[in-house]
Design an enzyme around this catalytic site. Structure first.
Site, PDB file in Angstrom:
ATOM      1  N   GLN A   1       4.276 -22.536 -20.077  1.00 38.52           N
ATOM      2  CA  GLN A   1       4.175 -23.940 -20.484  1.00 38.52           C
ATOM      3  C   GLN A   1       3.120 -24.645 -19.634  1.00 38.52           C
ATOM      4  O   GLN A   1       2.799 -25.793 -19.865  1.00 38.52           O
ATOM      5  CB  GLN A   1       5.524 -24.637 -20.275  1.00 38.52           C
TER       6      GLN A   1
ATOM      7  N   HIS B   1       1.663 -24.832 -24.225  1.00 37.02           N
ATOM      8  CA  HIS B   1       1.346 -26.273 -24.248  1.00 37.02           C
ATOM      9  C   HIS B   1      -0.144 -26.538 -24.070  1.00 37.02           C
ATOM     10  O   HIS B   1      -0.539 -27.602 -23.585  1.00 37.02           O
ATOM     11  CB  HIS B   1       2.160 -27.008 -23.164  1.00 37.02           C
TER      12      HIS B   1
ATOM     13  N   VAL C   1      -0.472 -25.589 -17.935  1.00 36.36           N
ATOM     14  CA  VAL C   1      -1.805 -25.781 -18.522  1.00 36.36           C
ATOM     15  C   VAL C   1      -2.875 -25.618 -17.450  1.00 36.36           C
ATOM     16  O   VAL C   1      -4.003 -26.055 -17.610  1.00 36.36           O
ATOM     17  CB  VAL C   1      -1.889 -27.186 -19.166  1.00 36.36           C
TER      18      VAL C   1
ATOM     19  N   TYR D   1      -6.087 -37.230 -16.762  1.00 30.17           N
ATOM     20  CA  TYR D   1      -6.257 -35.780 -16.926  1.00 30.17           C
ATOM     21  C   TYR D   1      -7.377 -35.251 -16.040  1.00 30.17           C
ATOM     22  O   TYR D   1      -7.315 -34.115 -15.564  1.00 30.17           O
ATOM     23  CB  TYR D   1      -6.442 -35.411 -18.401  1.00 30.17           C
TER      24      TYR D   1
ATOM     25  N   GLY E   1      11.028 -20.999 -13.247  1.00 29.10           N
ATOM     26  CA  GLY E   1      10.433 -22.275 -12.831  1.00 29.10           C
ATOM     27  C   GLY E   1      10.341 -23.308 -13.933  1.00 29.10           C
ATOM     28  O   GLY E   1       9.425 -24.126 -13.942  1.00 29.10           O
ATOM     29  N   THR E   2      11.289 -23.272 -14.838  1.00 34.26           N
ATOM     30  CA  THR E   2      11.308 -24.305 -15.882  1.00 34.26           C
ATOM     31  C   THR E   2      12.682 -24.962 -15.930  1.00 34.26           C
ATOM     32  O   THR E   2      13.704 -24.287 -15.733  1.00 34.26           O
ATOM     33  CB  THR E   2      10.929 -23.735 -17.269  1.00 34.26           C
TER      34      THR E   2
ATOM     35  N   CYS F   1     -18.560 -35.011 -35.051  1.00 33.96           N
ATOM     36  CA  CYS F   1     -18.169 -36.175 -35.862  1.00 33.96           C
ATOM     37  C   CYS F   1     -18.355 -37.508 -35.135  1.00 33.96           C
ATOM     38  O   CYS F   1     -18.186 -38.572 -35.741  1.00 33.96           O
ATOM     39  CB  CYS F   1     -16.714 -36.039 -36.339  1.00 33.96           C
TER      40      CYS F   1
ATOM     41  N   CYS G   1     -17.133 -36.234 -29.660  1.00 34.47           N
ATOM     42  CA  CYS G   1     -17.311 -34.979 -30.391  1.00 34.47           C
ATOM     43  C   CYS G   1     -18.750 -34.907 -30.915  1.00 34.47           C
ATOM     44  O   CYS G   1     -19.197 -35.827 -31.606  1.00 34.47           O
ATOM     45  CB  CYS G   1     -16.319 -34.936 -31.564  1.00 34.47           C
TER      46      CYS G   1
HETATM   47  P1  OAD Z   1       9.958 -29.400 -15.056  1.00 35.76           P
HETATM   48  O1  OAD Z   1       9.319 -30.323 -14.068  1.00 35.76           O
HETATM   49  O2  OAD Z   1      10.797 -29.997 -16.116  1.00 35.76           O
HETATM   50  O3  OAD Z   1      10.869 -28.350 -14.283  1.00 35.76           O
HETATM   51  C1  OAD Z   1      10.389 -27.625 -13.187  1.00 35.76           C
HETATM   52  C2  OAD Z   1      11.465 -26.658 -12.752  1.00 35.76           C
HETATM   53  O4  OAD Z   1      10.927 -25.876 -11.689  1.00 35.76           O
HETATM   54  C3  OAD Z   1      12.729 -27.333 -12.198  1.00 35.76           C
HETATM   55  O5  OAD Z   1      13.878 -26.759 -12.836  1.00 35.76           O
HETATM   56  C4  OAD Z   1      12.707 -26.980 -10.710  1.00 35.76           C
HETATM   57  O6  OAD Z   1      14.034 -26.779 -10.179  1.00 35.76           O
HETATM   58  C5  OAD Z   1      11.936 -25.696 -10.718  1.00 35.76           C
HETATM   59  N1  OAD Z   1      11.234 -25.387  -9.461  1.00 35.76           N
HETATM   60  C6  OAD Z   1      10.769 -26.222  -8.503  1.00 35.76           C
HETATM   61  N2  OAD Z   1      10.168 -25.543  -7.522  1.00 35.76           N
HETATM   62  C7  OAD Z   1      10.244 -24.218  -7.863  1.00 35.76           C
HETATM   63  C8  OAD Z   1       9.806 -23.016  -7.260  1.00 35.76           C
HETATM   64  N3  OAD Z   1       9.138 -22.997  -6.108  1.00 35.76           N
HETATM   65  N4  OAD Z   1      10.072 -21.857  -7.910  1.00 35.76           N
HETATM   66  C9  OAD Z   1      10.718 -21.833  -9.091  1.00 35.76           C
HETATM   67  N5  OAD Z   1      11.156 -22.954  -9.703  1.00 35.76           N
HETATM   68  C10 OAD Z   1      10.924 -24.129  -9.113  1.00 35.76           C
HETATM   69  O7  OAD Z   1       8.786 -28.509 -15.655  1.00 35.76           O
HETATM   70  P2  OAD Z   1       8.777 -27.670 -17.011  1.00 35.76           P
HETATM   71  O8  OAD Z   1      10.100 -27.081 -17.284  1.00 35.76           O
HETATM   72  O9  OAD Z   1       7.605 -26.768 -16.928  1.00 35.76           O
HETATM   73  O10 OAD Z   1       5.086 -30.526 -21.260  1.00 35.76           O
HETATM   74  O11 OAD Z   1       8.485 -28.798 -18.056  1.00 35.76           O
HETATM   75  C11 OAD Z   1       8.319 -28.449 -19.403  1.00 35.76           C
HETATM   76  C12 OAD Z   1       7.290 -29.337 -20.038  1.00 35.76           C
HETATM   77  O12 OAD Z   1       7.621 -30.711 -19.807  1.00 35.76           O
HETATM   78  C13 OAD Z   1       5.898 -29.220 -19.448  1.00 35.76           C
HETATM   79  O13 OAD Z   1       5.172 -28.140 -19.983  1.00 35.76           O
HETATM   80  C14 OAD Z   1       5.289 -30.519 -19.825  1.00 35.76           C
HETATM   81  C15 OAD Z   1       6.421 -31.440 -19.457  1.00 35.76           C
HETATM   82  O14 OAD Z   1       6.429 -32.666 -20.068  1.00 35.76           O
HETATM   83  C16 OAD Z   1       3.990 -31.068 -21.782  1.00 35.76           C
HETATM   84  O15 OAD Z   1       3.118 -31.553 -21.099  1.00 35.76           O
HETATM   85  C17 OAD Z   1       3.967 -30.989 -23.259  1.00 35.76           C
END
Ligand code: OAD
Length: 256
Positions: free
Chosen positions: A105, A123, A107, A71, A189-190, A152, A149
């Site tokens: 989503q 998230h 961080v 991290y 972008g998800t 604690c 912490c």
């Molecule tokens: P993903 O990596 O699953 O998906 C990213 C998406 O962004 C994909 O569908 C790509 O096609 C798209 N993408 C790539 N480049 C792009 C661009 N320039 N413009 C727009 N879209 C683009 O990421 P998330 O959907 O955010 O959770 O993942 C969800 C969660 O899974 C995250 O928050 C994280 C991960 O595990 C935790 O950490 C709890």
């Protein structure tokens, strides 16, 4: 469903008339800032690292120093990145519509650094340090491999939501309320693979919203949406903003 690289005229009209726009963003929005996504087959974080080794409470209990190293690496990566034109367009959009709710989503603070306010962090946040035992916020002593912490004496942990953990209650409540209330929902972008975040679009649709996806690779859910714009958010969103601004100034002129 409309799939196009261009911004459909009808969508501009819908956004111009919108009362409340709710936006859900994912890692793709930060991709053009050089921050890796999670599920990209080549460069995605989960192509290189196993989520169960780095993003679960059990992994932290087994090897907290390893988790902190990973991290801290991500913090450095994100700190050296800059918001891109997609982040800035979202921040500007809030000035063009009566109400905008931004749920992310991500961080990485890049929306906030681009000027978005009241961002709902679904998230958590990479830069928060929380007590592993009770979740209280503290400032970590960076000289320690595993900061402790001050209350604690237990371990502090990064303040992100890990697999198997609940979404922060207020973030979940506010996001669901916004999705149910909005008249336009933008999923940007998800990959729409992680729930409950991925369920917000359907919640919006079931409550009558127009749902739009912006992604260079349309997701499995796109067929259920009203518009799927195949393109990068850093390209599509500034274009969308420009179309709205042009239309709005045209509208303002005709209203005089
Ligand atoms: P993903 O990596 O699953 O998906 C990213 C998406 O962004 C994909 O569908 C790509 O096609 C798209 N993408 C790539 N480049 C792009 C661009 N320039 N413009 C727009 N879209 C683009 O990421 P998330 O959907 O955010 O959770 O993942 C969800 C969660 O899974 C995250 O928050 C994280 C991960 O595990 C935790 O950490 C709890």
């Amino acid at each position: 469903m409309t799939t196009s690289c261009d911004i459909p005229e009808a969508l501009c009209q819908i956004l111009r008339d919108a009362r409340h726009v709710c936006i859900l963003t994912g890692a793709g929005v930060s991709a053009e800032s050089g921050v890796p996504t999670f599920r990209d087959a080549q460069d995605g974080l989960w192509a290189q690292y196993a989520p169960q080794d780095l993003a679960t409470p059990d992994a932290f209990l087994i090897n907290p120093a390893l988790i902190w190293r990973w991290y801290r690496w991500r913090r450095e990566l994100v700190n050296s990145a800059m918001p891109n034109s997609g982040h800035y367009a979202i921040a500007s959009l809030s000035e063009l519509v009566p109400q905008l709710t931004l749920v992310t989503q991500n961080v990485d603070n890049l929306h906030q650094r681009a000027g978005s306010r009241n961002v709902i962090e679904f998230h958590g946040n990479l830069f928060n340090d929380r007590c592993f035992a009770d979740g209280s916020l503290h400032i970590a002593d960076e000289s320690l491999d595993v900061p402790v912490c001050p209350d604690c004496g237990g371990n502090l942990r990064p303040g992100v939501v890990w697999f198997g953990e609940a979404i922060p209650e207020s973030a979940l409540h506010e996001s669901c309320s916004a999705a149910a209330d909005c008249d336009v929902f933008l999923s940007i972008g998800t990959s729409s693979q992680v729930y409950p975040a991925a369920g917000l679009a359907n919640l919006a649709k079931n409550n009558g919203a127009i749902v739009v996806e912006i992604n260079p690779e349309p997701t499995m859910l796109a067929a259920d949406f009203d518009f799927a714009i195949a393109g990068k958010s850093g390209v599509v969103l500034p274009e969308l903003l420009e179309s709205l601004a042009v239309k709005r100034s045209g509208q303002d002129r005709s209203e005089k």
